[in-house]
Design a protein around this motif. Structure first.
Motif, PDB file in Angstrom:
ATOM      1  N   SER A  42      -1.629  76.195  49.693  1.00 30.68           N
ATOM      2  CA  SER A  42      -2.137  75.549  48.477  1.00 30.68           C
ATOM      3  C   SER A  42      -2.731  76.544  47.485  1.00 30.68           C
ATOM      4  O   SER A  42      -2.676  76.327  46.266  1.00 30.68           O
ATOM      5  CB  SER A  42      -3.194  74.504  48.843  1.00 30.68           C
ATOM      6  OG  SER A  42      -4.265  75.110  49.579  1.00 30.68           O
ATOM      7  N   ASP A  43      -3.281  77.653  47.960  1.00 32.15           N
ATOM      8  CA  ASP A  43      -3.953  78.613  47.079  1.00 32.15           C
ATOM      9  C   ASP A  43      -3.084  79.815  46.724  1.00 32.15           C
ATOM     10  O   ASP A  43      -3.032  80.229  45.563  1.00 32.15           O
ATOM     11  CB  ASP A  43      -5.255  79.100  47.732  1.00 32.15           C
ATOM     12  CG  ASP A  43      -6.252  77.975  47.932  1.00 32.15           C
ATOM     13  OD1 ASP A  43      -6.324  77.091  47.056  1.00 32.15           O
ATOM     14  OD2 ASP A  43      -6.941  77.972  48.973  1.00 32.15           O
ATOM     15  N   LEU A  64       8.699  91.289  40.743  1.00 30.02           N
ATOM     16  CA  LEU A  64       8.296  89.901  40.552  1.00 30.02           C
ATOM     17  C   LEU A  64       8.800  89.360  39.213  1.00 30.02           C
ATOM     18  O   LEU A  64       9.060  90.130  38.285  1.00 30.02           O
ATOM     19  CB  LEU A  64       6.768  89.787  40.590  1.00 30.02           C
ATOM     20  CG  LEU A  64       6.082  90.259  41.873  1.00 30.02           C
ATOM     21  CD1 LEU A  64       4.570  90.152  41.722  1.00 30.02           C
ATOM     22  CD2 LEU A  64       6.550  89.452  43.074  1.00 30.02           C
ATOM     23  N   PRO A  65       8.904  88.031  39.081  1.00 29.96           N
ATOM     24  CA  PRO A  65       9.267  87.436  37.796  1.00 29.96           C
ATOM     25  C   PRO A  65       8.220  87.747  36.725  1.00 29.96           C
ATOM     26  O   PRO A  65       7.046  87.989  37.043  1.00 29.96           O
ATOM     27  CB  PRO A  65       9.310  85.933  38.098  1.00 29.96           C
ATOM     28  CG  PRO A  65       9.461  85.834  39.575  1.00 29.96           C
ATOM     29  CD  PRO A  65       8.760  87.022  40.144  1.00 29.96           C
ATOM     30  N   GLY A  70       0.713  90.706  35.842  1.00 34.00           N
ATOM     31  CA  GLY A  70      -0.738  90.823  35.873  1.00 34.00           C
ATOM     32  C   GLY A  70      -1.442  89.785  36.721  1.00 34.00           C
ATOM     33  O   GLY A  70      -2.677  89.708  36.706  1.00 34.00           O
ATOM     34  N   LYS A  71      -0.692  88.988  37.495  1.00 31.57           N
ATOM     35  CA  LYS A  71      -1.295  87.893  38.268  1.00 31.57           C
ATOM     36  C   LYS A  71      -1.444  88.203  39.756  1.00 31.57           C
ATOM     37  O   LYS A  71      -2.008  87.397  40.493  1.00 31.57           O
ATOM     38  CB  LYS A  71      -0.451  86.618  38.101  1.00 31.57           C
ATOM     39  CG  LYS A  71      -0.245  86.175  36.660  1.00 31.57           C
ATOM     40  CD  LYS A  71      -1.557  85.818  35.980  1.00 31.57           C
ATOM     41  CE  LYS A  71      -1.312  85.306  34.569  1.00 31.57           C
ATOM     42  NZ  LYS A  71      -2.591  84.970  33.871  1.00 31.57           N
ATOM     43  N   GLU A 122      -0.280  78.458  42.017  1.00 28.74           N
ATOM     44  CA  GLU A 122      -0.204  77.541  40.885  1.00 28.74           C
ATOM     45  C   GLU A 122       0.636  78.076  39.729  1.00 28.74           C
ATOM     46  O   GLU A 122       1.070  77.297  38.869  1.00 28.74           O
ATOM     47  CB  GLU A 122      -1.617  77.231  40.374  1.00 28.74           C
ATOM     48  CG  GLU A 122      -2.353  78.464  39.851  1.00 28.74           C
ATOM     49  CD  GLU A 122      -3.783  78.170  39.442  1.00 28.74           C
ATOM     50  OE1 GLU A 122      -4.210  77.022  39.658  1.00 28.74           O
ATOM     51  OE2 GLU A 122      -4.442  79.075  38.913  1.00 28.74           O
ATOM     52  N   ILE A 123       0.904  79.378  39.689  1.00 26.92           N
ATOM     53  CA  ILE A 123       1.602  79.959  38.540  1.00 26.92           C
ATOM     54  C   ILE A 123       3.081  79.577  38.539  1.00 26.92           C
ATOM     55  O   ILE A 123       3.636  79.169  37.518  1.00 26.92           O
ATOM     56  CB  ILE A 123       1.438  81.486  38.532  1.00 26.92           C
ATOM     57  CG1 ILE A 123      -0.049  81.845  38.433  1.00 26.92           C
ATOM     58  CG2 ILE A 123       2.216  82.108  37.366  1.00 26.92           C
ATOM     59  CD1 ILE A 123      -0.334  83.319  38.558  1.00 26.92           C
ATOM     60  N   ILE A 124       3.728  79.746  39.684  1.00 23.03           N
ATOM     61  CA  ILE A 124       5.132  79.346  39.826  1.00 23.03           C
ATOM     62  C   ILE A 124       5.190  78.243  40.876  1.00 23.03           C
ATOM     63  O   ILE A 124       4.814  78.464  42.024  1.00 23.03           O
ATOM     64  CB  ILE A 124       6.017  80.527  40.245  1.00 23.03           C
ATOM     65  CG1 ILE A 124       6.001  81.612  39.176  1.00 23.03           C
ATOM     66  CG2 ILE A 124       7.449  80.067  40.481  1.00 23.03           C
ATOM     67  CD1 ILE A 124       6.862  82.813  39.520  1.00 23.03           C
TER      68      ILE A 124
END
Length: 250
Positions: free
Chosen positions: A134-135, A161-162, A167-168, A212-214
Protein backbone atom coordinates in the motif's frame (compact mmCIF):
# COMPACT_ATOMS: atom_id res chain seq x y z
CA UNK A 1 49.41 -47.70 25.32
CA UNK A 2 52.03 -46.41 22.89
CA UNK A 3 50.67 -48.62 20.09
CA UNK A 4 47.14 -47.31 20.70
CA UNK A 5 48.38 -43.69 20.46
CA UNK A 6 50.21 -44.45 17.22
CA UNK A 7 47.06 -46.07 15.78
CA UNK A 8 44.99 -43.03 16.77
CA UNK A 9 47.46 -40.65 15.15
CA UNK A 10 47.51 -42.81 12.04
CA UNK A 11 43.71 -42.88 11.91
CA UNK A 12 43.53 -39.09 12.26
CA UNK A 13 46.07 -38.64 9.45
CA UNK A 14 44.03 -40.94 7.19
CA UNK A 15 40.84 -38.95 7.93
CA UNK A 16 42.61 -35.67 7.16
CA UNK A 17 44.08 -37.08 3.95
CA UNK A 18 40.71 -38.41 2.76
CA UNK A 19 39.07 -35.04 3.52
CA UNK A 20 41.73 -33.20 1.51
CA UNK A 21 41.37 -35.61 -1.41
CA UNK A 22 37.57 -35.27 -1.45
CA UNK A 23 37.80 -31.48 -1.34
CA UNK A 24 40.42 -31.43 -4.11
CA UNK A 25 38.42 -33.84 -6.29
CA UNK A 26 35.27 -31.77 -5.84
CA UNK A 27 37.09 -28.57 -6.74
CA UNK A 28 38.56 -30.14 -9.88
CA UNK A 29 35.18 -31.56 -10.88
CA UNK A 30 33.52 -28.13 -10.51
CA UNK A 31 36.18 -26.20 -12.43
CA UNK A 32 35.11 -25.20 -15.93
CA UNK A 33 37.34 -23.89 -18.76
CA UNK A 34 35.62 -20.52 -19.15
CA UNK A 35 34.68 -17.37 -17.26
CA UNK A 36 32.59 -14.27 -17.81
CA UNK A 37 34.63 -11.20 -18.68
CA UNK A 38 31.57 -9.16 -17.73
CA UNK A 39 27.79 -9.22 -17.36
CA UNK A 40 25.94 -5.93 -17.76
CA UNK A 41 22.22 -5.82 -17.01
CA UNK A 42 19.74 -3.06 -17.89
CA UNK A 43 16.30 -3.08 -16.26
CA UNK A 44 13.82 -0.75 -17.96
CA UNK A 45 10.70 -0.41 -15.77
CA UNK A 46 7.46 0.23 -17.68
CA UNK A 47 4.44 2.23 -16.48
CA UNK A 48 2.36 -0.98 -16.37
CA UNK A 49 4.86 -2.60 -13.97
CA UNK A 50 6.61 -4.84 -16.51
CA UNK A 51 10.41 -4.86 -16.58
CA UNK A 52 12.27 -5.08 -19.89
CA UNK A 53 15.57 -6.77 -19.05
CA UNK A 54 18.65 -6.78 -21.26
CA UNK A 55 21.63 -8.92 -20.23
CA UNK A 56 24.94 -8.59 -22.08
CA UNK A 57 27.19 -11.52 -21.20
CA UNK A 58 30.76 -11.91 -22.46
CA UNK A 59 32.08 -15.46 -22.16
CA UNK A 60 35.80 -16.23 -22.46
CA UNK A 61 36.53 -19.88 -23.33
CA UNK A 62 40.04 -21.14 -22.54
CA UNK A 63 39.71 -24.67 -23.89
CA UNK A 64 37.18 -27.15 -25.29
CA UNK A 65 33.78 -27.14 -23.66
CA UNK A 66 30.13 -27.64 -24.52
CA UNK A 67 28.75 -25.17 -27.07
CA UNK A 68 25.38 -25.07 -25.32
CA UNK A 69 24.55 -22.21 -22.96
CA UNK A 70 21.81 -21.90 -20.35
CA UNK A 71 20.23 -19.15 -18.30
CA UNK A 72 17.85 -19.99 -15.43
CA UNK A 73 15.42 -17.46 -13.91
CA UNK A 74 13.33 -18.17 -10.82
CA UNK A 75 9.55 -17.83 -11.20
CA UNK A 76 8.48 -17.79 -7.54
CA UNK A 77 8.26 -13.98 -7.36
CA UNK A 78 7.12 -13.08 -10.86
CA UNK A 79 3.92 -13.70 -12.81
CA UNK A 80 5.83 -14.68 -15.92
CA UNK A 81 8.79 -14.28 -18.27
CA UNK A 82 8.08 -13.75 -21.98
CA UNK A 83 9.39 -12.22 -25.23
CA UNK A 84 12.73 -14.02 -24.81
CA UNK A 85 15.42 -13.50 -27.45
CA UNK A 86 19.15 -14.25 -27.66
CA UNK A 87 21.50 -12.28 -29.90
CA UNK A 88 25.11 -12.46 -30.98
CA UNK A 89 26.74 -9.83 -33.21
CA UNK A 90 23.39 -8.00 -33.39
CA UNK A 91 21.73 -11.07 -34.91
CA UNK A 92 18.99 -13.08 -33.21
CA UNK A 93 20.08 -16.71 -32.88
CA UNK A 94 17.82 -19.74 -32.28
CA UNK A 95 16.92 -20.36 -28.64
CA UNK A 96 14.52 -22.50 -26.64
CA UNK A 97 12.71 -21.99 -23.34
CA UNK A 98 11.04 -24.27 -20.84
CA UNK A 99 9.92 -24.44 -17.22
CA UNK A 100 11.35 -26.82 -14.64
CA UNK A 101 11.41 -26.74 -10.82
CA UNK A 102 9.79 -23.30 -10.65
CA UNK A 103 12.40 -21.85 -13.02
CA UNK A 104 12.35 -20.86 -16.65
CA UNK A 105 15.38 -21.98 -18.63
CA UNK A 106 16.71 -20.34 -21.77
CA UNK A 107 18.94 -22.51 -23.95
CA UNK A 108 20.96 -21.72 -27.06
CA UNK A 109 23.91 -23.10 -29.01
CA UNK A 110 26.80 -21.51 -30.87
CA UNK A 111 29.99 -22.47 -32.74
CA UNK A 112 32.98 -22.83 -30.44
CA UNK A 113 36.68 -23.07 -31.30
CA UNK A 114 38.59 -22.03 -28.18
CA UNK A 115 40.44 -20.07 -27.11
CA UNK A 116 37.94 -17.36 -28.02
CA UNK A 117 35.26 -15.07 -26.61
CA UNK A 118 31.53 -14.81 -27.33
CA UNK A 119 29.22 -11.99 -26.33
CA UNK A 120 25.51 -12.78 -26.07
CA UNK A 121 22.63 -10.40 -25.44
CA UNK A 122 19.56 -11.86 -23.73
CA UNK A 123 16.33 -9.87 -23.71
CA UNK A 124 13.11 -10.73 -21.92
CA UNK A 125 10.04 -9.15 -20.35
CA UNK A 126 9.32 -9.73 -16.66
CA UNK A 127 5.59 -9.59 -15.92
CA UNK A 128 4.52 -9.01 -12.32
CA UNK A 129 8.07 -8.71 -10.99
CA UNK A 130 7.62 -5.62 -8.80
CA UNK A 131 7.00 -5.92 -5.05
CA UNK A 132 3.96 -3.76 -4.30
CA UNK A 133 2.26 -2.86 -1.03
CA UNK A 134 0.00 0.00 0.00
CA UNK A 135 2.87 2.43 0.70
CA UNK A 136 5.86 1.44 -1.41
CA UNK A 137 6.77 -0.33 -4.63
CA UNK A 138 10.15 -1.99 -5.06
CA UNK A 139 12.25 -3.13 -7.96
CA UNK A 140 13.97 -6.03 -6.22
CA UNK A 141 15.81 -8.06 -8.85
CA UNK A 142 18.67 -10.55 -8.60
CA UNK A 143 20.25 -9.27 -11.81
CA UNK A 144 23.57 -11.12 -11.49
CA UNK A 145 22.58 -14.72 -10.88
CA UNK A 146 24.24 -17.14 -8.45
CA UNK A 147 23.57 -20.41 -10.29
CA UNK A 148 27.00 -20.56 -11.98
CA UNK A 149 30.16 -22.67 -12.04
CA UNK A 150 32.44 -19.87 -13.26
CA UNK A 151 33.33 -16.40 -11.94
CA UNK A 152 32.31 -13.04 -13.40
CA UNK A 153 35.22 -10.60 -13.57
CA UNK A 154 33.08 -7.44 -13.76
CA UNK A 155 29.36 -6.70 -13.40
CA UNK A 156 27.08 -3.70 -13.69
CA UNK A 157 23.33 -3.30 -13.16
CA UNK A 158 21.41 -0.25 -14.34
CA UNK A 159 17.76 0.48 -13.47
CA UNK A 160 15.78 2.91 -15.64
CA UNK A 161 12.48 4.26 -14.28
CA UNK A 162 9.57 5.96 -16.07
CA UNK A 163 9.68 9.76 -16.25
CA UNK A 164 6.73 9.97 -13.83
CA UNK A 165 9.08 8.72 -11.09
CA UNK A 166 11.68 11.42 -11.68
CA UNK A 167 12.99 12.52 -8.29
CA UNK A 168 10.50 10.27 -6.45
CA UNK A 169 12.79 7.41 -5.42
CA UNK A 170 13.02 7.09 -1.63
CA UNK A 171 15.92 4.62 -1.49
CA UNK A 172 18.22 2.46 -3.61
CA UNK A 173 20.67 -0.20 -2.50
CA UNK A 174 22.17 -3.58 -3.38
CA UNK A 175 22.65 -6.94 -1.67
CA UNK A 176 25.18 -9.80 -1.49
CA UNK A 177 28.22 -8.78 -3.57
CA UNK A 178 29.72 -5.41 -2.47
CA UNK A 179 28.96 -2.78 -5.09
CA UNK A 180 29.02 0.95 -5.65
CA UNK A 181 25.47 2.30 -5.96
CA UNK A 182 24.89 5.71 -7.50
CA UNK A 183 22.15 7.83 -8.99
CA UNK A 184 23.04 8.86 -12.54
CA UNK A 185 20.01 11.12 -13.04
CA UNK A 186 16.53 11.45 -11.47
CA UNK A 187 15.31 8.23 -13.16
CA UNK A 188 18.48 6.12 -13.59
CA UNK A 189 20.36 4.15 -10.93
CA UNK A 190 23.51 2.09 -11.32
CA UNK A 191 25.15 -0.65 -9.26
CA UNK A 192 28.75 -1.65 -10.11
CA UNK A 193 30.35 -4.67 -8.42
CA UNK A 194 33.51 -3.79 -6.49
CA UNK A 195 35.10 -7.19 -7.08
CA UNK A 196 34.78 -10.33 -9.23
CA UNK A 197 31.63 -12.30 -8.43
CA UNK A 198 32.42 -15.92 -7.60
CA UNK A 199 30.14 -18.91 -8.34
CA UNK A 200 27.09 -19.11 -6.05
CA UNK A 201 27.34 -15.37 -5.29
CA UNK A 202 24.99 -12.79 -6.75
CA UNK A 203 24.25 -9.08 -7.06
CA UNK A 204 20.73 -7.91 -6.26
CA UNK A 205 19.48 -4.38 -6.89
CA UNK A 206 16.67 -2.68 -4.98
CA UNK A 207 14.99 0.64 -5.84
CA UNK A 208 12.00 1.90 -3.83
CA UNK A 209 9.38 4.53 -4.68
CA UNK A 210 5.87 5.45 -3.40
CA UNK A 211 3.09 3.24 -4.76
CA UNK A 212 0.67 6.14 -5.21
CA UNK A 213 2.61 7.74 -8.10
CA UNK A 214 2.07 4.96 -10.64
CA UNK A 215 -1.04 2.87 -10.14
CA UNK A 216 0.07 -0.72 -10.70
CA UNK A 217 -1.93 -3.76 -9.71
CA UNK A 218 -0.30 -6.07 -7.21
CA UNK A 219 1.21 -9.14 -8.93
CA UNK A 220 -0.72 -12.40 -8.81
CA UNK A 221 2.09 -14.17 -6.93
CA UNK A 222 1.95 -11.53 -4.18
CA UNK A 223 -1.83 -11.76 -3.93
CA UNK A 224 -1.44 -15.52 -3.61
CA UNK A 225 0.90 -15.06 -0.64
CA UNK A 226 -1.62 -12.69 0.89
CA UNK A 227 -4.39 -15.29 0.57
CA UNK A 228 -2.15 -17.99 1.98
CA UNK A 229 -1.52 -15.78 5.02
CA UNK A 230 -5.25 -15.17 5.47
CA UNK A 231 -5.90 -18.90 5.28
CA UNK A 232 -3.49 -19.36 8.18
CA UNK A 233 -5.18 -16.53 10.13
CA UNK A 234 -8.68 -17.93 9.50
CA UNK A 235 -7.53 -21.40 10.58
CA UNK A 236 -6.15 -19.86 13.79
CA UNK A 237 -9.43 -18.05 14.45
CA UNK A 238 -11.35 -21.28 13.89
CA UNK A 239 -9.16 -23.11 16.41
CA UNK A 240 -9.62 -20.33 19.00
CA UNK A 241 -13.40 -20.29 18.50
CA UNK A 242 -13.54 -24.08 18.84
CA UNK A 243 -11.37 -23.95 21.99
CA UNK A 244 -13.43 -21.25 23.73
CA UNK A 245 -16.73 -22.85 22.71
CA UNK A 246 -15.75 -26.17 24.23
CA UNK A 247 -14.39 -24.58 27.41
CA UNK A 248 -17.40 -22.33 28.04
CA UNK A 249 -19.90 -25.07 27.23
CA UNK A 250 -18.27 -27.23 29.88
Amino acid sequence: MRNISIRRIGFCLIVILVTILITFTHAVAEEVPFYWDYINVNIDVQTNGDMLVREEQKYVFKSNYSNQRYRYIRLDKVDGIKDVTVQENNQIIPSETGIENDKIWIRWQHPLKPPEAHTFVLKYRVVGGLHINSDNTQIYWKAIFADRKAPIQAAKVRVQLPEALSGKVTSFTNFSTPATARQINPTTFEFVANQPIQPQQYLEAQVTFPSEIIKINQPNWQQGNFWDNWQIILAGIFVLVFFFKNNFSN
